[in-house]
Motif scaffolding. Structure first.
Motif, PDB file in Angstrom:
ATOM      1  N   ALA A  30       0.841  -1.195   0.000  1.00 44.01           N
ATOM      2  CA  ALA A  30       0.000   0.000   0.000  1.00 44.01           C
ATOM      3  C   ALA A  30       0.876   1.244   0.000  1.00 44.01           C
ATOM      4  O   ALA A  30       1.950   1.268   0.589  1.00 44.01           O
ATOM      5  N   ILE A  31       0.387   2.263  -0.676  1.00 38.56           N
ATOM      6  CA  ILE A  31       1.029   3.570  -0.667  1.00 38.56           C
ATOM      7  C   ILE A  31       0.122   4.527   0.092  1.00 38.56           C
ATOM      8  O   ILE A  31      -1.080   4.613  -0.185  1.00 38.56           O
ATOM      9  N   ARG A  32       0.700   5.238   1.064  1.00 41.96           N
ATOM     10  CA  ARG A  32      -0.016   6.295   1.776  1.00 41.96           C
ATOM     11  C   ARG A  32       0.515   7.629   1.298  1.00 41.96           C
ATOM     12  O   ARG A  32       1.713   7.765   1.028  1.00 41.96           O
ATOM     13  N   ALA A  33      -0.367   8.610   1.199  1.00 44.96           N
ATOM     14  CA  ALA A  33       0.055   9.899   0.656  1.00 44.96           C
ATOM     15  C   ALA A  33      -0.788  11.028   1.217  1.00 44.96           C
ATOM     16  O   ALA A  33      -1.911  10.820   1.692  1.00 44.96           O
ATOM     17  N   THR A  34      -0.221  12.233   1.149  1.00 40.64           N
ATOM     18  CA  THR A  34      -0.976  13.439   1.459  1.00 40.64           C
ATOM     19  C   THR A  34      -0.773  14.460   0.349  1.00 40.64           C
ATOM     20  O   THR A  34       0.281  14.507  -0.289  1.00 40.64           O
ATOM     21  N   ALA A  35      -1.793  15.260   0.128  1.00 42.27           N
ATOM     22  CA  ALA A  35      -1.695  16.450  -0.711  1.00 42.27           C
ATOM     23  C   ALA A  35      -2.145  17.618   0.158  1.00 42.27           C
ATOM     24  O   ALA A  35      -3.234  17.578   0.745  1.00 42.27           O
ATOM     25  N   ALA A  36      -1.302  18.625   0.274  1.00 36.82           N
ATOM     26  CA  ALA A  36      -1.567  19.739   1.191  1.00 36.82           C
ATOM     27  C   ALA A  36      -1.489  21.059   0.448  1.00 36.82           C
ATOM     28  O   ALA A  36      -0.503  21.337  -0.236  1.00 36.82           O
ATOM     29  N   ALA A  37      -2.520  21.864   0.587  1.00 40.63           N
ATOM     30  CA  ALA A  37      -2.565  23.183  -0.042  1.00 40.63           C
ATOM     31  C   ALA A  37      -2.342  24.260   1.008  1.00 40.63           C
ATOM     32  O   ALA A  37      -2.987  24.264   2.059  1.00 40.63           O
ATOM     33  N   VAL A  38      -1.425  25.181   0.733  1.00 38.17           N
ATOM     34  CA  VAL A  38      -1.156  26.318   1.605  1.00 38.17           C
ATOM     35  C   VAL A  38      -1.904  27.519   1.041  1.00 38.17           C
ATOM     36  O   VAL A  38      -1.639  27.952  -0.092  1.00 38.17           O
ATOM     37  N   ILE A  39      -2.842  28.047   1.812  1.00 32.02           N
ATOM     38  CA  ILE A  39      -3.664  29.154   1.322  1.00 32.02           C
ATOM     39  C   ILE A  39      -3.652  30.314   2.307  1.00 32.02           C
ATOM     40  O   ILE A  39      -3.403  30.145   3.510  1.00 32.02           O
ATOM     41  N   ALA A  40      -3.919  31.500   1.791  1.00 32.24           N
ATOM     42  CA  ALA A  40      -4.107  32.664   2.652  1.00 32.24           C
ATOM     43  C   ALA A  40      -5.397  32.491   3.443  1.00 32.24           C
ATOM     44  O   ALA A  40      -6.422  32.067   2.897  1.00 32.24           O
ATOM     45  N   ASN A  41      -5.356  32.788   4.726  1.00 32.20           N
ATOM     46  CA  ASN A  41      -6.553  32.689   5.561  1.00 32.20           C
ATOM     47  C   ASN A  41      -7.546  33.779   5.142  1.00 32.20           C
ATOM     48  O   ASN A  41      -7.282  34.970   5.330  1.00 32.20           O
ATOM     49  N   PRO A  42      -8.702  33.392   4.576  1.00 32.81           N
ATOM     50  CA  PRO A  42      -9.628  34.406   4.067  1.00 32.81           C
ATOM     51  C   PRO A  42     -10.372  35.164   5.151  1.00 32.81           C
ATOM     52  O   PRO A  42     -11.058  36.145   4.859  1.00 32.81           O
ATOM     53  N   TRP A  43     -10.248  34.725   6.418  1.00 32.99           N
ATOM     54  CA  TRP A  43     -10.988  35.370   7.511  1.00 32.99           C
ATOM     55  C   TRP A  43     -10.078  36.164   8.439  1.00 32.99           C
ATOM     56  O   TRP A  43     -10.515  36.603   9.506  1.00 32.99           O
ATOM     57  N   LEU A  44      -8.842  36.347   8.048  1.00 35.86           N
ATOM     58  CA  LEU A  44      -7.882  37.007   8.925  1.00 35.86           C
ATOM     59  C   LEU A  44      -8.367  38.411   9.294  1.00 35.86           C
ATOM     60  O   LEU A  44      -8.799  39.176   8.434  1.00 35.86           O
ATOM     61  N   GLY A  45      -8.286  38.748  10.570  1.00 37.84           N
ATOM     62  CA  GLY A  45      -8.688  40.066  11.032  1.00 37.84           C
ATOM     63  C   GLY A  45     -10.153  40.207  11.350  1.00 37.84           C
ATOM     64  O   GLY A  45     -10.594  41.263  11.798  1.00 37.84           O
ATOM     65  N   GLY A  46     -10.933  39.146  11.109  1.00 44.29           N
ATOM     66  CA  GLY A  46     -12.359  39.208  11.408  1.00 44.29           C
ATOM     67  C   GLY A  46     -12.652  38.976  12.877  1.00 44.29           C
ATOM     68  O   GLY A  46     -11.756  38.718  13.686  1.00 44.29           O
ATOM     69  N   LYS A  47     -13.926  39.053  13.220  1.00 45.74           N
ATOM     70  CA  LYS A  47     -14.363  38.848  14.604  1.00 45.74           C
ATOM     71  C   LYS A  47     -14.739  37.389  14.831  1.00 45.74           C
ATOM     72  O   LYS A  47     -15.097  36.672  13.893  1.00 45.74           O
ATOM     73  N   ALA A  48     -14.690  36.966  16.082  1.00 43.21           N
ATOM     74  CA  ALA A  48     -15.011  35.579  16.428  1.00 43.21           C
ATOM     75  C   ALA A  48     -16.475  35.236  16.164  1.00 43.21           C
ATOM     76  O   ALA A  48     -16.834  34.059  16.148  1.00 43.21           O
ATOM     77  N   THR A  49     -17.300  36.243  15.952  1.00 46.74           N
ATOM     78  CA  THR A  49     -18.726  36.004  15.698  1.00 46.74           C
ATOM     79  C   THR A  49     -19.086  36.096  14.213  1.00 46.74           C
ATOM     80  O   THR A  49     -20.253  35.955  13.852  1.00 46.74           O
ATOM     81  N   ASP A  50     -18.115  36.330  13.354  1.00 46.23           N
ATOM     82  CA  ASP A  50     -18.395  36.496  11.918  1.00 46.23           C
ATOM     83  C   ASP A  50     -18.937  35.214  11.298  1.00 46.23           C
ATOM     84  O   ASP A  50     -18.520  34.102  11.649  1.00 46.23           O
ATOM     85  N   ASP A  51     -19.847  35.360  10.347  1.00 47.61           N
ATOM     86  CA  ASP A  51     -20.331  34.239   9.540  1.00 47.61           C
ATOM     87  C   ASP A  51     -19.232  33.857   8.545  1.00 47.61           C
ATOM     88  O   ASP A  51     -18.744  34.702   7.786  1.00 47.61           O
ATOM     89  N   LEU A  52     -18.853  32.587   8.532  1.00 45.83           N
ATOM     90  CA  LEU A  52     -17.768  32.132   7.663  1.00 45.83           C
ATOM     91  C   LEU A  52     -18.272  31.562   6.338  1.00 45.83           C
ATOM     92  O   LEU A  52     -17.479  31.204   5.470  1.00 45.83           O
ATOM     93  N   GLY A  53     -19.583  31.495   6.187  1.00 50.27           N
ATOM     94  CA  GLY A  53     -20.165  30.739   5.087  1.00 50.27           C
ATOM     95  C   GLY A  53     -19.788  31.191   3.693  1.00 50.27           C
ATOM     96  O   GLY A  53     -19.545  30.367   2.813  1.00 50.27           O
ATOM     97  N   THR A  54     -19.738  32.493   3.445  1.00 43.51           N
ATOM     98  CA  THR A  54     -19.474  32.971   2.086  1.00 43.51           C
ATOM     99  C   THR A  54     -18.116  32.504   1.578  1.00 43.51           C
ATOM    100  O   THR A  54     -17.989  32.023   0.440  1.00 43.51           O
ATOM    101  N   GLU A  55     -17.096  32.616   2.417  1.00 42.64           N
ATOM    102  CA  GLU A  55     -15.761  32.199   1.999  1.00 42.64           C
ATOM    103  C   GLU A  55     -15.636  30.683   1.913  1.00 42.64           C
ATOM    104  O   GLU A  55     -14.878  30.163   1.086  1.00 42.64           O
ATOM    105  N   VAL A  56     -16.375  29.959   2.754  1.00 42.22           N
ATOM    106  CA  VAL A  56     -16.389  28.493   2.643  1.00 42.22           C
ATOM    107  C   VAL A  56     -16.853  28.081   1.252  1.00 42.22           C
ATOM    108  O   VAL A  56     -16.223  27.254   0.582  1.00 42.22           O
ATOM    109  N   VAL A  57     -17.951  28.656   0.804  1.00 35.11           N
ATOM    110  CA  VAL A  57     -18.502  28.311  -0.510  1.00 35.11           C
ATOM    111  C   VAL A  57     -17.535  28.699  -1.621  1.00 35.11           C
ATOM    112  O   VAL A  57     -17.396  27.994  -2.626  1.00 35.11           O
TER     113      VAL A  57
END
Length: 202
Positions: A30-57
């Motif tokens: 068996a071969i085990r593998a990972t693929a990992a994407a490094v992305i900019a955090n789209p919610w950086l600087g937001g509040k802990a109560t912000d809706d995250l849904g738009t960026e998720v989609v």
């Protein structure tokens, strides 16, 4: 890769294959593998109560497509992949919830199942950490989560990620079980209770 979502700084692919375990070749290679994407955090600087849904989609579906494409291409196609798992590491300026938003919603998980032709819930790990942190990604069978032979892990790390304002989204896969798996199956285990344990081990 069919789609490359915007905001990806890089994608890192890692694989390993065990040729000897306790002196013997695995009965089922068996071969085990990972693929990992490094992305900019789209919610950086937001509040802990912000809706995250738009960026998720906006972000998660493209990551699901890109990472499944890479694993399928390198592991011999979707049919060759038997186990999967997912993970996220959030940089220190973000919230744990930012990583969860990208991997625990149907805009990622449901699509990964569809692309890999699986139906199990996808096991997971998540963390917030400095660049270079290692994360253990759990895997299990994509269609039979009770199949204990496919319970396994793969560790992954990226030396320069996540930076404080980044998220690393990871998808793991395996083409088979652990080497020499032989501890039975959850569906065929005996019934074990504390008050009857002596009968089973006597």
């Amino acid at each position: 890769m069919n789609h490359q979502p915007s905001g990806i700084r890089k994608i890192v692919y890692y694989s390993e294959e065990v040729f000897l375990e306790n002196g013997l070749s695995p009965a089922v290679p068996a071969i085990r593998a990972t693929a990992a994407a490094v992305i900019a955090n789209p919610w950086l600087g937001g509040k802990a109560t912000d809706d995250l849904g738009t960026e998720v989609v906006r972000v998660a579906p493209g990551l699901a497509r890109a990472l499944t494409d890479i694993l399928a291409a390198n592991l011999g196609g979707v049919d060759a992949i038997e186990a999967f798992g997912k993970a996220a590491v959030v940089g220190t300026d973000g919230e744990i919830e930012h990583g969860a938003a990208l991997i625990h919603t149907p805009f990622f998980g449901n699509l990964v199942r569809e692309y890999f032709e699986g139906n199990s819930i996808i096991c997971f790990a998540d963390d917030r950490a400095d660049a270079g942190a290692s994360l253990v990604v759990p895997l299990w069978h994509k269609n039979a989560a009770a199949t204990r032979s496919h319970y396994q892990t793969i560790s992954t790390r990226i030396g320069d990620a996540p930076r404080p304002g980044e998220i690393v989204v990871i998808l793991g896969a395996s083409t088979g079980p652990r080497p020499h798996s032989r501890i039975g199956d959850r569906l065929t285990d005996p019934v074990v209770k504390a008050d009857t344990l002596g009968e089973l081990v006597s």
